[in-house]
Design an enzyme around this catalytic site. Sequence first.
Site, PDB file in Angstrom:
ATOM      1  CG  ASP A  41      -5.688   2.454  -5.265  1.00  0.00           C
ATOM      2  OD1 ASP A  41      -4.429   2.181  -4.830  1.00  0.00           O
ATOM      3  OD2 ASP A  41      -6.482   2.372  -4.956  1.00  0.00           O
ATOM      4  CG  ASP A  77      -6.918  -0.549  -4.402  1.00  0.00           C
ATOM      5  OD1 ASP A  77      -5.865  -0.773  -3.228  1.00  0.00           O
ATOM      6  OD2 ASP A  77      -7.937  -0.020  -3.503  1.00  0.00           O
ATOM      7  NE  ARG A 105       1.425  -6.508   8.086  1.00  0.00           N
ATOM      8  CZ  ARG A 105       0.010  -5.979   8.890  1.00  0.00           C
ATOM      9  NH1 ARG A 105       0.049  -4.880   8.498  1.00  0.00           N
ATOM     10  NH2 ARG A 105      -0.045  -6.537   9.710  1.00  0.00           N
TER      11      ARG A 105
END
EC number: 7.6.2.1
Lengths: 372, 1294
Positions: free
Chosen positions: B984, B413, B954
């Site tokens: 996540d 992430d 995105r």
Amino acid sequence: MMASSYNAKEEDGHHPGLVGSGGPGAVKSKKPDNTAFKQQRLPAWQPILTAGTVLPAFFMIGLIFIPIGIGLFVTSNNIKEFEIDYTGVDMSSPCYNCAQNYSWNSTSVCTCTVPFTLDQPFESNVFMYYGLSNFYQNHRRYVKSRDDSQLNGDKSSLLNPSKECEPYRTSDRKPIAPCGAIANSLFNDTLELFYIHPNGSKIGIHLVKTGIAWWTDKHVKFRNPGGSNNNLSVVFQDTSKPVNWRKAVYELDPADPENNGFVNEDLIVWMRTAALPTFRKLYRIIQKKKDTMTPTLPPGNYSLEVAYNYPVRSFDGRKRVILSTISWMGGKNPFLGIAYITVGSVCFFLGVVLLIIHHKYGNRNNNADIPN
Amino acid sequence: MTWTSPLTLFQRGWTRHRDQDRPIRKVVSNLPFEDLRKREQPNRQYEGNAIKTNKYRLWSFLPMNLFEQFHRLANIYFVGLAILNFIPVVNAFQPEVALIPICIILALTAVKDGWEDFRRYQTDQQLNNMPCFIFRRRLMCFVERRWKDVRVGDFVKVLSNEIIPADILLLHTSDPNGVCHMETANLDGETNLKQRKVVPGFSTLGEPFQPQTFDSTVVCENPNNNLNLFKGFIERPDKRRSGFGIDSLLLRGCTVRNTDDAAGIVVYAGHETKSMLNNNGPRYKRSKIERKMNTDVLFCVLLLFFMCLIGALGHAIWLETFSTMPSYIVPDSNGNYISSALAGFYMFFTMIILLQVMIPVSLYVSIELVKMGQIFFITQDAELYDQELDSRVQCRALNITEDLGQIQYVFSDKTGTLTENKMVFKRCTIMGTEYCHEENAARLAVINGGGNEEEEVTIYQKTKLPPLFPLEELQDDHTGHKNHANTQVAAASRRRSKVAAGAQSDMAFSSPLETVVVPDRKLMLEVDHQMASIQTGPYLDFFLALAICNTVVVSTLTAQRQRVKGRRNSSYSGSSSHNMGQWFKISSLQKFFSSMRFKRNRETMADPFAIDEDEPDTFHISSVSDSRPGQKVISSEGKDKRSLSRSEEVCYEAHSPDEAALIHAAKAYGFTMVERTPRYVTVKLPNETLLKFEVLDVLTFDSTRRRMSIIVRHPHTNEIIMYTKGADSAVMEKLGNVFSVESAAKRIAVRTQKDLDMYARDGLRTLCFAKKVISEQEFKAWFTSRQEALSAIDEKEERLMETANDIENNLTLLGATGIEDRLQENVPETIQALRRAGMQVWVLTGDKPETAVNIAYSCKLLDHEDLVFTFTTNKKSVCKMRLEDTLSEVRRTWGGLGLDPQFRGYNSTFTGPLMEPSIGLVIDGPTLNMALSEDLVEQFVELCKHCRAVLCCRVTPLQKSSVVKVIRQKLRVMTLAVGDGANDVNMIQAADVGIGVSGQEGMQAVMASDFAITRFKHLQRLLLVHGHWCYSRLANMVIYFFYKNVAYVNLLFWYQFFCGFSGTAMIDYWLMIFFNLFFTSAPPIMFGIMDKEVSDSTLLSLPELYRRGQHSEGYRRSTFWIAILDAFYQSLVCFFIPYWTYNDSDIGIFSFGTPMNTVSLFTIILHLAIEIKSWTVVHWVIMVGSVLVYFILTLAYSAICISCNPPSDPYWIMHKQMADPMFYLVCVLTTVVALLPRYTLRVLKGTLAPSLHLRARQLERLPSSCREQQIREWRGFRDTCISASLSSTACPSA
């Protein structure tokens, strides 16, 4: 690597952390302890296996093993051993007739005499073994078929032997003593040795029948029931003899109460089941003569008189008598000596190979280093 | 582990079944039925509040535990063998003795289970007996009862800072607005307060709550585990319905904050509460090694089968050779002999019993132990300890440690993982004018770049240095009136705050870095100007939007005080999260939460000072330093009373760091939000006037709309205004009249877009703000449809989103903000190291491509020389074309080099310098969707294989996980996902190894993860060092275990050839048990926990070493077979050397077995000694100890066993053997011969073809300066000359 000291007792599972009642210094954080153990920083020896480092080990093994091997080989060669096969398979064999006719059930005693010649004198004590081949004393069900408690003199086991003894547990509704297949198949040939004097006379050689079993077996593991009661026939009166036996257990050696019943050494030796199908068992000892000048068994002609009772034909077995002197390494066995010499030589050879490799390798590196 | 006994399962199944008939739950008040018997209670079918997480009762422990244990295949195998042993024709050992191993294993497991269960029982009792207030009709008041007395339908009152005993529908609070705050840290770890509202229509303002008048029926859904979803309605006797949602439900395990008391009706109790339903046990994953191992166990089964077959056939054939049965073949008890075929058949089973050790059942137990040890060492690593959070690395999954050493793809992430997720307001653009906030930037530069941490701390301590002792005194003042326990807690809190005081930055979203924003002078003037003149205008609107368009909760300092008091409760509440079976984890988490809370606490208290310093003119560096957290604690404590009186001082509880940054930015310009209730938001303007907006509706943020809106009524103009904030695209597409010719709005939009692009290039996070004035009619029309949607039970979400989309259009752009999210420390280094270790690093982010690319460059994910392909398209055909083009281009490049990318890594690293064209791929969410579609996915994956870095922008949480899944399945690689936020979680769970970063965004990621770390940089050490260690340790241990069992058991097998395949064992059975239990068990376990081939520093400086694990080189099928072959060879040696030595001698069976047992012990131990790479004290103790234990135990055993274990009874055998020199000669020779090949091969390999690891080990021997040089050279050239120079200098010593 820095060697910080490590104390296993202090660190293992012990959570330090100051558990004071809260002074300014008593910071109880979860920070792991900075100890060599917990941080996996214990001082360590880290051997690297390369030709250079292990060379000495190979040479060392070689240098130690070869002398040991030679020593073993020489010792083994010094042991005198004489083996007489009296199975009676060949027509020419004196025991051929006995072997042909014999079975467990026959009542008559078949004897045969095997003559043999010793070329060399046997010094010191001579051990007389009987050897059997193809006799699987290590068969699992056979090995189990015994009752150690009974043999240890336990009264209740005497009258109620272990189930493992089946089907040699009872006969005629009486418990068998000693029970089980091992005892039942006790080796029952009688062997006698005679020296044929050059003048033709037959001199019996004194065979000592005690001292052939382990001391611990004779005194601890095997005991007659009834303790010091010498009248074994009374002790064993409610038992019956193993089916294959000719006489009861208390008649094994009526002459010597110390060698009768369960503590009979022939029985004890037999009960220590052999590891391999070809085995020998100590039968008698020929003691060294008091006057040390003459050998125990001088060279010459001998005859072995066999009371041929034990059938081996059914399993293609062989029966032998082995006369052997004994050294610190036991009986004659050249294998170990040869093995030691071989392994020592291999190691030495490997050492040389590694030395060459190390040498070449090192050179190559050095050369490669210079142009750069 | 929430375990349920079959009985309760059945019960639950029963009730569930009944519930299914009625998919909804109806609850009525218990009060009218208070005196009735249980059978007549209306809510009797619902579960009570008493919980029982322990599996067993005293009477049922043994049977149930056994039942449980027999679920394991290994135990069944054992039991099967034991039963087999009781069949007389088959048995190999004494049946009773054969039970010993299974009994030992069962007993040990039972003791462990029993103890855990007892602990669970204790906590349950503790929880069940916690006090709470239940309304009783007879007494007409709330009386104190225990938690376990609570039933569905009861009315329960919870006081401030108390833990909620069950899921309660909120019907009354002491708050005049019908609001109650709740802290859910125990549930999800989120520390911000959640607001709960009384069910609409029940907020009887100010009146005392009268449960006895409650005559409605609560209708809600059946219990489920969704913490964020709950719906239902209350039906009054007159059939009027009022709906409610999750925001009216108080959840069990949470703590009531800021509210004196709250009361409601219990809807779910006990095991049906959301918190209990959310309590899943620890995750069970099967590691790659274990999967491989299981197939190898099958090979062992096969091997065993063949060996048994040989035994069976051998026995039958052997029996056939006899015409008459010889005396040593024992007939059965009837005196009959069974046929040889039947005997062979029986022998097959006997052989299975005899050779059972072939299947390494103890391996599973040992692996568990080893993994426990590995986890112990991972968590003990001081390098992975985070001082700021006072937290270690957490291992939540207990059995995949070695997977850390095999990772090939890393999915990360961005926000909060690569970056700090501490948002700093950097710049803004309003009405197309950019305000760059130079002063603020300058201040940040001073803080960030001006000095490193330590310097900063020292500066601060110089500038403000009240001695530490006042802190204690003050604290004692506050806690003095409380009991002893409280004092201790306070002491603990003091320690915490001091720990954190030294740290540079803090947990929550309101560290001074974010709170302090230096206003831009130009903008300030503009605002002042508008304030003074017209009282309205886009600038004011912009800041109002900043201030109110959020979900930030204001909490007052008074409340904070109470939260400190609540410490004692929180220690209970921690255990109320019921994560039983994981005791140590619980406690650590709990501490973690409380420490988090404390830091927040401290900061929020410190806020007044931050505000004080907000005047731009008085700002200078020292004033920032005044607001350093550590010292602020002291000063705020000191000025506590004062700050209490200043009730307008506020602190914010923000959901996200962005919101916190924005609201503080607004505050810097004088727009301070002072209060938020469900109905009103109050904002203080720069001229100290208060504006109280009536909140008409809040359209909350969701990931599809990517924006949120708040609809308010302006108090002065009475206009209905909607403020919207959201991602730039999400707002821009909803702007009205941009496409018209009207130039002003268009110009603003264009210029704002330009600024936004610039922000993105700078790596700032952008948010757009817009406004819409809604007419009364329009609002009314919309509001009714909204209400409908709200009260809907089916498809509520979709309908709500629809209505939100209906109103969010024709927006007027106000401006945009740029918020900086700084990179975490050492991120570039970590990414580089992971790369060099052969891992492909992907970044998946919800941010826009520009921002993401920028971050990617700054964290060295992308290099400026890289070839970067960017895929952003809306058309599938375009996407397909681009994919094909790029792929062919890439293939051409690779084809030219003639290299298969799959195999480039490992070899090329050392074969020579290679100019690899590195390719980066940037792809955005919609395109990714297309690329992942059925027909394109192959090409996409193929392309990704060639890419050095892939950046997905995105992307939604679902896409994140589907990317991970696709890569994992298509490429069959080991994947790791690392993330910090709730978005996540999917990805973390989809990957082979999920890593949670405990950061700013709550604990969901950590809860879902297998390992939890605090900083991204820890990944480097976790993977390269611990992963590598764990992998090679476990792989080696598993291989060794297979070897060990096969080597030992084969001794028995070879013996069968000499005992007529009759299943005889020449080793006493007890000694065989001891052999596995005592003599050879500890060394491999120690080996698996402690062996260290290469030191951590070398592993870190040479990440290339990691590749061995990626390519599974530690444990391959070939490794397994080599080990098995070696085991066969060694067992042959160990059998036949004694055999030839003792053949035709008078040796007895067990005398023959003794040297063999000894020899195989020596061989097995010394074999391990060859494998052990580093010998510490522990190694020596255990290795030497094992041999000593062998001799001592064996001697003792054979000294006492006269007739204890028939038929072997090894009385005096060992002693006799040890008195015989031949014994030693045989042992020495056999051991040497057995180990010679392995040893020689090791040496030859080490000399002629040293592995990378061996060379690394040789490096370690060099002096440090030399070593560094070598490593540099190694890296630089990566060719053979290094190895040459290496070994020339290496190992002069033996």
